[in-house]
Design a protein around this motif. Structure first.
Motif, PDB file in Angstrom:
ATOM      1  N   PRO A   1       0.807  -1.232   0.000  1.00  0.00           N
ATOM      2  CA  PRO A   1       0.000   0.000   0.000  1.00  0.00           C
ATOM      3  C   PRO A   1       0.837   1.278   0.000  1.00  0.00           C
ATOM      4  O   PRO A   1       0.547   2.211  -0.754  1.00  0.00           O
ATOM      5  N   ALA A   2       1.868   1.338   0.846  1.00  0.00           N
ATOM      6  CA  ALA A   2       2.699   2.545   0.927  1.00  0.00           C
ATOM      7  C   ALA A   2       3.390   2.828  -0.403  1.00  0.00           C
ATOM      8  O   ALA A   2       3.450   3.983  -0.860  1.00  0.00           O
TER       9      ALA A   2
ATOM     10  N   ILE B   1      -8.084   4.124 -14.743  1.00  0.00           N
ATOM     11  CA  ILE B   1      -7.270   3.169 -13.989  1.00  0.00           C
ATOM     12  C   ILE B   1      -8.161   2.248 -13.151  1.00  0.00           C
ATOM     13  O   ILE B   1      -9.214   2.659 -12.656  1.00  0.00           O
ATOM     14  N   ASP B   2      -7.752   1.001 -12.998  1.00  0.00           N
ATOM     15  CA  ASP B   2      -8.516   0.027 -12.221  1.00  0.00           C
ATOM     16  C   ASP B   2      -7.782  -0.265 -10.910  1.00  0.00           C
ATOM     17  O   ASP B   2      -6.764  -0.940 -10.887  1.00  0.00           O
ATOM     18  N   LEU B   3      -8.335   0.307  -9.829  1.00  0.00           N
ATOM     19  CA  LEU B   3      -7.780   0.067  -8.495  1.00  0.00           C
ATOM     20  C   LEU B   3      -8.848  -0.551  -7.600  1.00  0.00           C
ATOM     21  O   LEU B   3      -8.784  -0.439  -6.376  1.00  0.00           O
ATOM     22  N   SER B   4      -9.814  -1.193  -8.221  1.00  0.00           N
ATOM     23  CA  SER B   4     -10.930  -1.764  -7.482  1.00  0.00           C
ATOM     24  C   SER B   4     -10.491  -2.990  -6.670  1.00  0.00           C
ATOM     25  O   SER B   4      -9.407  -3.543  -6.880  1.00  0.00           O
TER      26      SER B   4
ATOM     27  N   ARG C   1      -9.998  -4.325   1.431  1.00  0.00           N
ATOM     28  CA  ARG C   1     -10.105  -3.130   0.592  1.00  0.00           C
ATOM     29  C   ARG C   1      -8.742  -2.659   0.072  1.00  0.00           C
ATOM     30  O   ARG C   1      -7.746  -2.732   0.799  1.00  0.00           O
ATOM     31  N   PRO C   2      -8.692  -2.139  -1.141  1.00  0.00           N
ATOM     32  CA  PRO C   2      -7.475  -1.481  -1.625  1.00  0.00           C
ATOM     33  C   PRO C   2      -7.183  -0.284  -0.726  1.00  0.00           C
ATOM     34  O   PRO C   2      -8.037   0.577  -0.527  1.00  0.00           O
ATOM     35  N   ASN C   3      -5.992  -0.228  -0.180  1.00  0.00           N
ATOM     36  CA  ASN C   3      -5.643   0.772   0.815  1.00  0.00           C
ATOM     37  C   ASN C   3      -4.993   2.000   0.180  1.00  0.00           C
ATOM     38  O   ASN C   3      -3.823   1.976  -0.196  1.00  0.00           O
ATOM     39  N   LEU C   4      -5.785   3.082   0.066  1.00  0.00           N
ATOM     40  CA  LEU C   4      -5.253   4.374  -0.380  1.00  0.00           C
ATOM     41  C   LEU C   4      -5.498   5.408   0.714  1.00  0.00           C
ATOM     42  O   LEU C   4      -5.732   6.588   0.446  1.00  0.00           O
TER      43      LEU C   4
ATOM     44  N   VAL D   1     -12.614   1.020  -2.704  1.00  0.00           N
ATOM     45  CA  VAL D   1     -11.320   1.583  -2.325  1.00  0.00           C
ATOM     46  C   VAL D   1     -11.446   2.363  -1.016  1.00  0.00           C
ATOM     47  O   VAL D   1     -12.434   3.058  -0.772  1.00  0.00           O
ATOM     48  N   ASP D   2     -10.432   2.272  -0.179  1.00  0.00           N
ATOM     49  CA  ASP D   2     -10.410   2.979   1.095  1.00  0.00           C
ATOM     50  C   ASP D   2      -9.683   4.312   0.923  1.00  0.00           C
ATOM     51  O   ASP D   2      -8.455   4.363   0.858  1.00  0.00           O
ATOM     52  N   PHE D   3     -10.479   5.400   0.837  1.00  0.00           N
ATOM     53  CA  PHE D   3      -9.941   6.748   0.674  1.00  0.00           C
ATOM     54  C   PHE D   3     -10.000   7.540   1.986  1.00  0.00           C
ATOM     55  O   PHE D   3      -9.995   8.768   1.962  1.00  0.00           O
TER      56      PHE D   3
END
Length: 262
Positions: A91-92, A111-114, A134-137, A161-163
């Motif tokens: 993630p970082a 872009i696909d970050l799902s 969840r994708p960690n953003l 996605v985690d915003f």
């Protein structure tokens, strides 16, 4: 009398004689000086030609170098883009990579970050595949203020996605699939969410949503966004077919009933 006349004639003839040339004038009028003068002119012309050729070659080299730099940047951008969408990326590292791409002026359009791409999906007891990782953003900074350019994530797939605590001020998210995304504590000032799918998205505690553009944003009627005090289009799901993954145009195509949801 004759002597006087001869003297006057001599004087007249003397006046008609060409003046004597000085040494400098003789040198200037000499053939050797002409040769030297031609050599100087030829050298000057040759120098100008050589300078012009150097300038042309330098320009060609500069153009070639610029092309190489652009190609190198393009290759690097592709590598970094692939890194960002690789599920194995930490993630970082993913966050830093995405932020670098934005700063470099690279587009993230589409872009696909799902979760299905870079997160963790599992099948539950009912046989339904759901996102469990969840994708960690979290805390990512896509702001226009930081990068000096608008981050373009138009029509991007950002499902689940985690915003949380992300800085998304001024970001373009028009037409993006944001169903199930988490925006708790995120800054959405001047964000462009026109036509975005907000089904089941969580905006609880999101900041500056009143300054974001939600024109045409929508969600399925049975999956409204949480914590969003903005009117969006609510589409009634057609149970006769699985149209969950379609765009907001499905509301108009099937002439489904639409209602306004807060």
């Amino acid at each position: 009398m004759r002597a006087k006349r001869r003297r006057s004639q001599h004087i007249v003839r003397g006046r008609n004689l060409p003046p004597k040339q000085t040494k400098l004038e003789k040198i200037k009028n000499s053939f050797l000086f002409f040769i030297v003068e031609m050599l100087v002119i030829f050298s000057a012309i040759a120098g100008l030609f050589f300078t012009a050729m150097q300038a042309y070659e330098s320009k060609a080299i500069n153009l070639a170098t610029l092309r190489e730099i652009r190609e190198a940047r393009s290759e690097r951008a592709v590598i970094m883009y692939n890194t960002a969408v690789d599920p194995r990326t930490a993630p970082a590292a993913r966050i830093k990579t995405l932020q670098f791409l934005v700063s470099a002026g690279e587009t993230l359009f589409g872009i696909d970050l799902s979760c299905s791409k870079i997160g963790v999906m599992e099948e539950n007891e009912l046989g339904i595949t759901e996102c469990v990782g969840r994708p960690n953003l979290i805390g990512i900074d896509f702001s226009e203020t930081t990068h000096g350019i608008q981050a373009n994530l138009g029509v991007a797939k950002l499902i689940d996605v985690d915003f949380r605590r992300a800085n998304l001020s001024g970001v373009r998210l028009s037409g993006a699939k944001l169903s199930g995304a988490q925006f708790t504590g995120a800054d959405l000032r001047n964000a462009d969410l026109r036509g975005a799918d907000l089904s089941g998205a969580n905006f609880t505690g999101a900041r500056n949503t009143e300054y974001a553009d939600f024109t045409g944003a929508w969600a399925w009627h049975d999956m409204p966004p949480v914590g969003l005090d903005v009117k969006i289009t609510s589409c009634v799901f057609d149970s006769s077919g699985d149209n969950r993954l379609q765009s907001s145009n499905i509301c108009r195509v099937l002439e489904l009933k639409t209602v306004e949801s807060k």
